[in-house]
Design an enzyme around this catalytic site. Structure first.
Site, PDB file in Angstrom:
ATOM      1  N   ASP A  10       0.835  -1.198   0.000  1.00 16.05           N
ATOM      2  CA  ASP A  10       0.000   0.000   0.000  1.00 16.05           C
ATOM      3  C   ASP A  10       0.872   1.251   0.000  1.00 16.05           C
ATOM      4  O   ASP A  10       0.933   2.010   0.973  1.00 16.05           O
ATOM      5  CB  ASP A  10      -0.950  -0.028   1.196  1.00 16.05           C
ATOM      6  CG  ASP A  10      -1.960  -1.157   1.093  1.00 16.05           C
ATOM      7  OD1 ASP A  10      -2.321  -1.515  -0.048  1.00 16.05           O
ATOM      8  OD2 ASP A  10      -2.380  -1.686   2.133  1.00 16.05           O
ATOM      9  N   ASP A  60      -5.524  -6.573  -6.593  1.00 11.56           N
ATOM     10  CA  ASP A  60      -6.717  -6.330  -5.774  1.00 11.56           C
ATOM     11  C   ASP A  60      -7.439  -5.072  -6.260  1.00 11.56           C
ATOM     12  O   ASP A  60      -7.281  -3.999  -5.691  1.00 11.56           O
ATOM     13  CB  ASP A  60      -6.272  -6.190  -4.312  1.00 11.56           C
ATOM     14  CG  ASP A  60      -7.418  -5.904  -3.365  1.00 11.56           C
ATOM     15  OD1 ASP A  60      -8.562  -6.268  -3.685  1.00 11.56           O
ATOM     16  OD2 ASP A  60      -7.165  -5.314  -2.292  1.00 11.56           O
ATOM     17  N   LYS A  62     -10.975  -5.272  -7.169  1.00  7.40           N
ATOM     18  CA  LYS A  62     -12.385  -5.398  -6.767  1.00  7.40           C
ATOM     19  C   LYS A  62     -13.345  -4.919  -7.857  1.00  7.40           C
ATOM     20  O   LYS A  62     -14.195  -4.055  -7.616  1.00  7.40           O
ATOM     21  CB  LYS A  62     -12.637  -4.634  -5.469  1.00  7.40           C
ATOM     22  CG  LYS A  62     -11.750  -5.040  -4.298  1.00  7.40           C
ATOM     23  CD  LYS A  62     -12.108  -4.221  -3.058  1.00  7.40           C
ATOM     24  CE  LYS A  62     -11.218  -4.574  -1.876  1.00  7.40           C
ATOM     25  NZ  LYS A  62      -9.841  -4.052  -2.024  1.00  7.40           N
ATOM     26  N   ASN A  68     -20.513  -7.483 -19.166  1.00  9.24           N
ATOM     27  CA  ASN A  68     -19.707  -7.324 -20.378  1.00  9.24           C
ATOM     28  C   ASN A  68     -18.434  -6.531 -20.109  1.00  9.24           C
ATOM     29  O   ASN A  68     -17.342  -6.888 -20.579  1.00  9.24           O
ATOM     30  CB  ASN A  68     -20.537  -6.633 -21.461  1.00  9.24           C
ATOM     31  CG  ASN A  68     -19.812  -6.557 -22.784  1.00  9.24           C
ATOM     32  OD1 ASN A  68     -19.418  -7.567 -23.358  1.00  9.24           O
ATOM     33  ND2 ASN A  68     -19.628  -5.340 -23.283  1.00  9.24           N
ATOM     34  N   THR A 123     -13.514  -5.995   5.437  1.00  4.66           N
ATOM     35  CA  THR A 123     -13.192  -6.186   6.858  1.00  4.66           C
ATOM     36  C   THR A 123     -13.262  -4.879   7.645  1.00  4.66           C
ATOM     37  O   THR A 123     -13.170  -4.893   8.869  1.00  4.66           O
ATOM     38  CB  THR A 123     -11.803  -6.830   7.039  1.00  4.66           C
ATOM     39  OG1 THR A 123     -10.829  -6.097   6.291  1.00  4.66           O
ATOM     40  CG2 THR A 123     -11.813  -8.278   6.571  1.00  4.66           C
ATOM     41  N   GLY A 214      -0.504  -5.874   5.862  1.00 11.42           N
ATOM     42  CA  GLY A 214       0.041  -4.626   5.347  1.00 11.42           C
ATOM     43  C   GLY A 214       0.919  -3.906   6.340  1.00 11.42           C
ATOM     44  O   GLY A 214       2.109  -4.190   6.478  1.00 11.42           O
TER      45      GLY A 214
END
Length: 237
Positions: A10, A60, A62, A68, A123, A214
């Site tokens: 990160d 990652d 998401k 499509n 989370t 992280g």
């Protein structure tokens, strides 16, 4: 379970990632997570660069859009050769099926199709927030298991979830279904903006397949030492 914790990179730039990785032995093949911040700053080149260094990548991003669009995006992401990527389960079964089809189409001949997993509930989300903001009026674990079963129906390899929900998901899905769990903190460390956190050892005991860590590594005084301690806690039985 997989013995290497996934390190969440990160950082805002490749330069900062490079400085961080210099703190590890060059021969240490890591499993790293590239999220939105880094990918949007550096683009696909950051994934190619990390793979050239010998590291496996969990991309990652998401994805959550019409089927499509997600299918075409996944076709392009597959060409990067990542190990894992993901979508939001809230996009529905059709969208998740399209994502899987896109990954298969984009994977180079002879290469392994990336594992595709679905985000259930973040989370950082509490049950109260889920009820109030998403108008989902069931227990949080019920929502997570429902999303996991939808992901399995769509042909995905697993889900992103809190380790606290891993056992329930494993009981509701096939034995090989992946539970990748962020929100991992060593005993005594700050939880930050996470709501549902566990230690590496606890995650192993309750059924996580992969863990993502992280700040306890990236912000440690000695990142390599912190990584080794977490790896030991995670992999030792």
């Amino acid at each position: 379970m997989h013995d290497r914790p996934i390190i969440a990179l990160d950082f805002p730039t490749q330069k900062e990632v490079a400085v961080f990785l210099e703190k590890f032995p060059k021969e240490e093949a890591l499993f790293v997570k590239v999220g939105m911040e880094l990918f949007y700053a550096e683009g696909p080149a950051i994934v190619r660069w990390l793979k050239e260094q010998g590291h496996d990548v969990f991309l990652d991003l998401k994805l959550h859009d019409i089927p499509n669009t997600v299918e075409k995006a996944m076709t392009n992401l597959a060409k990067l050769g990542v190990a894992i990527t993901n979508v939001h389960a809230a996009g529905g079964v059709r969208m998740m099926q399209a994502a899987k089809e896109g990954l298969i189409k984009g994977t180079q001949p002879g290469a392994k199709v990336p594992e595709l997993i679905a985000v259930t509930q973040l989370t950082s989300t509490s049950e109260e927030e889920m009820h109030h903001d998403q108008l989902i009026n069931v227990p949080l674990e019920t929502s997570v298991i429902h999303y996991a079963k939808c992901a399995e129906k769509a042909g995905l390899d697993g889900v992103v979830c809190s380790a606290l929900e891993a056992r329930g998901i494993q009981e509701a899905t096939k034995q090989t279904f992946i539970c990748l769990t962020p929100g991992i903190r060593p005993a005594g460390s700050a939880v930050g903006d996470q709501q549902r956190v566990v230690t590496p050892q606890h995650a192993r005991e309750i059924g996580s397949t992969y863990i993502v860590v992280g700040r306890p590594i990236t912000q440690a005084e000695n990142p390599y030492e912190a990584y080794q301690e977490i790896k030991k806690d995670w992999s030792e039985k």
